[in-house]
Design an enzyme around this catalytic site. Structure first.
Site, mmCIF file in Angstrom:
data_model
loop_
_atom_site.group_PDB
_atom_site.id
_atom_site.type_symbol
_atom_site.label_atom_id
_atom_site.label_comp_id
_atom_site.label_asym_id
_atom_site.label_seq_id
_atom_site.Cartn_x
_atom_site.Cartn_y
_atom_site.Cartn_z
ATOM 1 N N ASN A 42 33.140 50.657 51.123
ATOM 2 C CA ASN A 42 34.084 50.653 52.248
ATOM 3 C C ASN A 42 35.001 51.858 52.184
ATOM 4 O O ASN A 42 34.476 52.990 52.247
ATOM 5 C CB ASN A 42 34.754 49.297 52.497
ATOM 6 C CG ASN A 42 35.484 48.661 51.351
ATOM 7 O OD1 ASN A 42 34.939 48.484 50.272
ATOM 8 N ND2 ASN A 42 36.719 48.294 51.570
ATOM 9 N N ASP A 43 36.304 51.721 52.099
ATOM 10 C CA ASP A 43 37.210 52.851 52.352
ATOM 11 C C ASP A 43 36.970 54.090 51.484
ATOM 12 O O ASP A 43 36.721 53.963 50.285
ATOM 13 C CB ASP A 43 38.653 52.431 52.064
ATOM 14 C CG ASP A 43 39.014 51.073 52.612
ATOM 15 O OD1 ASP A 43 38.215 50.483 53.343
ATOM 16 O OD2 ASP A 43 40.128 50.604 52.299
ATOM 17 N N GLN A 59 35.618 52.845 47.854
ATOM 18 C CA GLN A 59 35.579 51.425 47.497
ATOM 19 C C GLN A 59 34.117 51.014 47.365
ATOM 20 O O GLN A 59 33.331 51.188 48.304
ATOM 21 C CB GLN A 59 36.243 50.595 48.602
ATOM 22 C CG GLN A 59 37.743 50.712 48.629
ATOM 23 C CD GLN A 59 38.376 49.972 47.464
ATOM 24 O OE1 GLN A 59 38.457 48.769 47.467
ATOM 25 N NE2 GLN A 59 38.822 50.697 46.452
ATOM 26 N N TYR A 102 41.498 48.282 44.296
ATOM 27 C CA TYR A 102 41.498 48.486 45.742
ATOM 28 C C TYR A 102 41.960 49.894 46.107
ATOM 29 O O TYR A 102 42.264 50.712 45.246
ATOM 30 C CB TYR A 102 42.377 47.418 46.408
ATOM 31 C CG TYR A 102 41.671 46.093 46.632
ATOM 32 C CD1 TYR A 102 40.409 45.828 46.108
ATOM 33 C CD2 TYR A 102 42.283 45.086 47.389
ATOM 34 C CE1 TYR A 102 39.781 44.603 46.329
ATOM 35 C CE2 TYR A 102 41.651 43.860 47.613
ATOM 36 C CZ TYR A 102 40.406 43.622 47.078
ATOM 37 O OH TYR A 102 39.791 42.420 47.314
ATOM 38 N N GLU A 221 47.035 47.982 57.042
ATOM 39 C CA GLU A 221 46.319 48.491 55.874
ATOM 40 C C GLU A 221 46.258 50.019 55.896
ATOM 41 O O GLU A 221 46.365 50.651 56.946
ATOM 42 C CB GLU A 221 44.878 47.944 55.862
ATOM 43 C CG GLU A 221 44.809 46.431 55.704
ATOM 44 C CD GLU A 221 43.395 45.926 55.418
ATOM 45 O OE1 GLU A 221 43.244 45.086 54.538
ATOM 46 O OE2 GLU A 221 42.457 46.379 56.093
HETATM 47 C C1 FRU Z 1 40.522 48.185 53.983
HETATM 48 C C2 FRU Z 1 40.797 47.363 52.744
HETATM 49 C C3 FRU Z 1 42.046 47.829 52.028
HETATM 50 C C4 FRU Z 1 41.789 47.378 50.615
HETATM 51 C C5 FRU Z 1 40.310 47.602 50.482
HETATM 52 C C6 FRU Z 1 39.617 46.609 49.591
HETATM 53 O O1 FRU Z 1 39.203 48.141 54.371
HETATM 54 O O2 FRU Z 1 40.887 45.990 53.063
HETATM 55 O O3 FRU Z 1 43.243 47.319 52.569
HETATM 56 O O4 FRU Z 1 42.507 48.098 49.675
HETATM 57 O O5 FRU Z 1 39.774 47.535 51.775
HETATM 58 O O6 FRU Z 1 38.279 46.984 49.404
#
Ligand code: FRU
Length: 493
Positions: A42-43, A59, A102, A221
């Site tokens: 993800n991020d 992530q 995270y 976020e």
């Molecule tokens: C955004 C999020 C962040 C968090 C991360 C966890 O997509 O929810 O807020 O740190 O992904 O993987």
């Protein structure tokens, strides 16, 4: 005996090895995007240009195509074309990050790399706690965790307090963190520090019920605060906005406020929220300034909780990717996003350069098999409306009388439906620059005034891009094959 961290590294290595073949053989594997070796990405995290190299962390859940105890995966490049997949940067191994390392950011301090990230912890009673943590590296590869560095101010929920972004201004360090109040209002919190190891809370600088906004989501976020051509910009991903006409069509949004930040008083005076991207998959972008003084943005080509398991790559044990890097500029009114100039070095032979004139008809530009390609379309003349259909799967259409640009594709989950994303172009449509990869589309409208980022899952054998027009449309079209992108894996997890 292996310690917790070594054990996790070993498990990731085994998992990647076990899944490697299936992942690589997926026909939807992308050719010029950063992806997880297996599992879920993800991020983008910790973006930084250091000692001539760009670091892109992300992530990563290596063990499944769902979310959970995240790691920080790590890519490095000098030119955005040749990439190395490096050793895992952070593993969820300690009491303060055992349920996930995270999202967070990177800064350079006396030639060391500092990563600020959120340690996610789920207590035995099921309660979630999030801590802002620091990890330091001498070589950019091995990181030494220092543990949590700040405490949560009163009135905020520790279960939703995350994503530190750090910068320096006039000799002082600042950090923004995303949060949620006890009253379920999303906010961005500002902290300051001299040492980076202890932080003082200055106040909330934006959020629901701040600065003239009413209810604007229950959780904000991934905040990112920076200055672009003299304008202070806060990029953020608020959760809890209701779809409103053409706006806020995804499950969660990413966008920005432009204005002026006064750090001393913790006051950010800003204008209205503008979405950064209009496509189906775009979230949690992060920016950084490189050694050439460019402000570069990379986003996640995905949205949490938005039919994630319906992406067909799940069958082959991987999901999601990062966007191509974009350079941000301020044109006096709004952010402009341009594909990073380095990406032009991936252009091979020109496949096509011609004028296409259509009147109440269609014109197939065939033989574009073997994606990936970059396409540039200038609209020379337009009477009524036109559409460009990609691989009989996704269509981009524009209607002159209402200036609305629409992207449509089969609904990811319910294939009997079509889903749409739209934007109104106040000054009409002049040009499109489109990056087409095996299973993604990134569209830059009018040199970056708007963008549409989406995953697409067409028949990978279908080579056609079809231009259709109602009334007369004249396009000037240029198309390049994209080659040369390389991703090299370093075995050591
Ligand atoms: C955004 C999020 C962040 C968090 C991360 C966890 O997509 O929810 O807020 O740190 O992904 O993987």
């Amino acid at each position: 005996m292996l310690n917790n961290e070594e054990l996790l590294r070993q498990q990731v290595k085994e998992e990647v090895l076990a899944k490697e073949k299936t992942v690589k053989n997926d026909p939807y594997r992308l050719s010029f995007h950063l992806m997880p070796p297996a599992g879920l990405l993800n991020d983008p995290n910790g973006l930084v240009h250091w000692r001539g190299e760009y670091h892109v962390f992300y992530q990563w859940m290596p063990f499944k195509t769902g979310h959970g105890e995240k790691f920080w995966g790590h890519y490095i490049t000098e030119d955005f074309v040749k990439w190395r997949h490096e050793r895992l940067a952070l593993t969820p191994s300690e009491w303060f990050d055992k349920d996930g390392c995270y999202s967070g950011s990177a800064v350079i301090v006396e030639d060391q790399l500092y990563l600020f990230y959120t340690g996610n912890v789920i207590q035995d009673n099921g309660k979630q706690e999030e801590y802002q943590c620091l990890a330091i590296s001498e070589d950019g590869i091995h990181f030494h965790k220092q543990g949590p560095v700040l405490s949560i101010p009163d009135g905020f929920q520790i279960a939703d307090f995350r994503d530190p972004k750090v910068w320096k201004k006039d000799g002082t360090w600042y950090m923004v963190v995303g949060g949620k109040t006890d009253k379920e209002e999303g906010k961005v919190l500002l902290f300051k520090s001299e040492s980076l190891k202890e932080w003082d809370f200055l106040g909330p600088i934006a959020g629901s019920y701040e600065n003239g906004l009413k209810d604007f989501g229950y959780m904000w976020e991934c905040p990112d605060m920076f200055t672009l051509d003299g304008q202070d910009i806060l990029i953020v991903s608020p959760q809890g906005l209701e779809a409103d006409g053409m706006d806020f069509a995804n499950t969660y949004q990413s966008g920005y406020f432009a204005g002026e930040l006064n750090e001393q008083n913790a006051v950010f005076t800003h204008g209205s929220f503008k979405e950064l991207d209009r496509g189906f998959e775009f979230y949690a972008p992060q920016t950084f300034r490189d050694e050439k003084d460019r402000r570069i943005l990379i986003g996640w080509m995905g949205v949490p909780d938005q039919f994630e398991q319906a992406h067909p790559t799940v069958q082959n044990h991987w999901i999601h990717a990062l966007t191509i890097p974009r350079e941000l500029k301020w044109n006096g009114r709004q952010i402009i996003q341009e594909p990073l100039s380095e990406l032009e070095t991936m252009r091979e032979a020109v496949l096509l350069h011609s004028e296409i004139s259509i009147e109440n008809d269609q014109n197939a530009v065939r033989g574009i098999s073997g994606r990936p390609v970059e396409l540039r379309v200038e609209v020379e003349e337009l009477n009524d409306q036109f559409a460009i259909e990609f691989f009989h799967y996704v269509s981009l259409s524009y209607t002159k009388n209402d200036s609305i640009l629409t992207l449509s594709r089969p609904h990811l989950e319910d294939k009997t439906k079509t889903e749409f994303r739209r934007v109104k172009l106040d000054n009409g449509l002049r040009s499109l620059r489109i990056f087409i990869d095996t299973s993604s589309l990134e569209i830059f409208v009018n040199d970056g005034e708007e963008t549409f980022t989406s995953r697409i899952y067409p028949d990978t054998e279908d080579p056609d891009i079809l231009f259709t027009s109602l009334g007369k449309t004249v396009f000037s079209v240029e198309q390049w094959r994209i080659t040369g992108y390389q991703m090299e894996a370093i075995g050591d997890a």
